[in-house]
Design a protein around this motif. Structure first.
Motif, short mmCIF file in Angstrom:
data_model
loop_
_atom_site.label_atom_id
_atom_site.label_comp_id
_atom_site.label_asym_id
_atom_site.label_seq_id
_atom_site.Cartn_x
_atom_site.Cartn_y
_atom_site.Cartn_z
N ARG A 33 0.85 -1.19 0.00
CA ARG A 33 0.00 0.00 0.00
C ARG A 33 0.89 1.24 0.00
O ARG A 33 1.17 1.83 1.04
N ASP A 148 0.44 -0.97 8.33
CA ASP A 148 -0.19 -0.41 7.13
C ASP A 148 -1.58 -0.98 6.87
O ASP A 148 -2.12 -0.87 5.77
N ARG A 149 -2.17 -1.54 7.93
CA ARG A 149 -3.57 -1.97 7.92
C ARG A 149 -4.15 -1.59 9.27
O ARG A 149 -3.42 -1.27 10.20
N ARG A 193 -7.58 2.84 8.12
CA ARG A 193 -6.61 2.57 7.06
C ARG A 193 -5.26 2.11 7.59
O ARG A 193 -4.60 1.29 6.97
#
Length: 201
Positions: A33, A148-149, A193
Motif C-alpha cells: 500500500r 499499514d492496515r 486505514r
C-alpha cells in the motif's frame, strides 16, 4: 488481540522459525500500500540526511521509501536470517546495511529515526523493546510504531495465521503508554486505514 484469560507469551525461537518459513514467498503474497507507506514515512519524520533503524525489516519493503527521501544511512535488522538474506539480495545500495539478529541484543549505534512496521505483536515484551529502542535514539530522534492496515485487520489475520507468534496489536493509546517517558508522543492513530504511534525526544 489474544483474549485468553491466561497471559499470552511467545517464544523468540518460534518467531524466528515462523518467519524463516514464510520468507521465500513473502513478497509474492504481500499487497504493498504505497500511499499508506508514504503517510507512515511522513509521521516517522524520514527526511534527507537522517540515519534510520528499520526494526523487523523483513525483505526490505520500506528500504526504497527511505532512500527516495534521502536517508543518509539505513540499518535494517530482522530476527529471521532468511528475511535478512532476501533483503540483502533485493536491495543493493551503499547506504543500506542489513543484519540478522535480535535488535534488543545487537550492538548498534544511535539513530535519528527508528521504525517498527508490521511487527510489534511478534515481540515477547513490547515495553522492553520500546525502552531499548528509545535508548538508541540520537538527540532529537523519533521512534515510530506502525501498521499499514487497521488493528482489527491485523488481529484477525494473526488469529487465523499466526496466533502462536503474536501477542495481538493493542489499541494505539495502549501502545503509546508503553513508549519511554523520555519521548513526547505526538501521533496516535488507530484508524480504518492504518495504525501509527510516534514520539520524539
Amino acid at each position: 488481540m489474544n483474549t485468553s484469560t491466561e497471559a499470552m507469551t511467545i517464544d523468540t525461537a518460534a518467531v524466528r522459525a515462523f518467519f524463516d518459513s514464510l520468507a521465500p514467498a513473502w513478497d509474492s503474497g504481500r499487497i504493498t500500500r504505497e500511499d499508506i507507506l508514504r503517510e507512515i514515512m511522513d509521521f516517522a519524520g524520514i527526511t534527507p540526511g537522517c540515519r534510520v533503524l528499520d526494526v523487523a525489516c523483513g525483505t526490505g519493503v520500506l528500504f526504497p521509501c527511505y532512500l527516495e527521501r534521502g536517508a543518509a544511512a539505513v540499518t535494517g535488522i530482522d530476527l529471521s536470517p532468511e528475511m535478512a538474506r532476501i533483503a540483502r539480495e533485493k536491495h543493493r545500495d551503499r547506504r543500506l546495511t542489513v543484519l540478522a539478529g535480535d535488535v534488543e541484543e545487537a550492538e548498534l549505534g544511535e539513530f535519528d529515526r527508528i521504525v517498527v512496521l508490521n511487527a510489534l505483536p511478534h515481540f515477547p515484551d513490547p515495553a522492553r523493546l520500546l525502552s531499548c529502542l528509545g535508548d538508541r535514539l540520537a538527540p532529537g530522534g523519533r521512534l515510530t510504531v506502525a501498521h499499514d492496515r487497521c488493528r482489527d485487520s491485523i488481529n484477525g489475520h494473526h488469529q487465523r495465521k499466526a496466533s502462536a507468534v503474536s501477542l495481538g496489536l493493542p489499541p494505539a493509546e495502549e501502545t503509546a503508554e508503553l513508549f519511554p517517558l523520555s519521548l513526547h508522543v505526538d501521533t496516535v492513530i488507530d484508524g480504518e486505514r492504518f495504525y501509527v504511534v510516534s514520539g520524539a525526544l
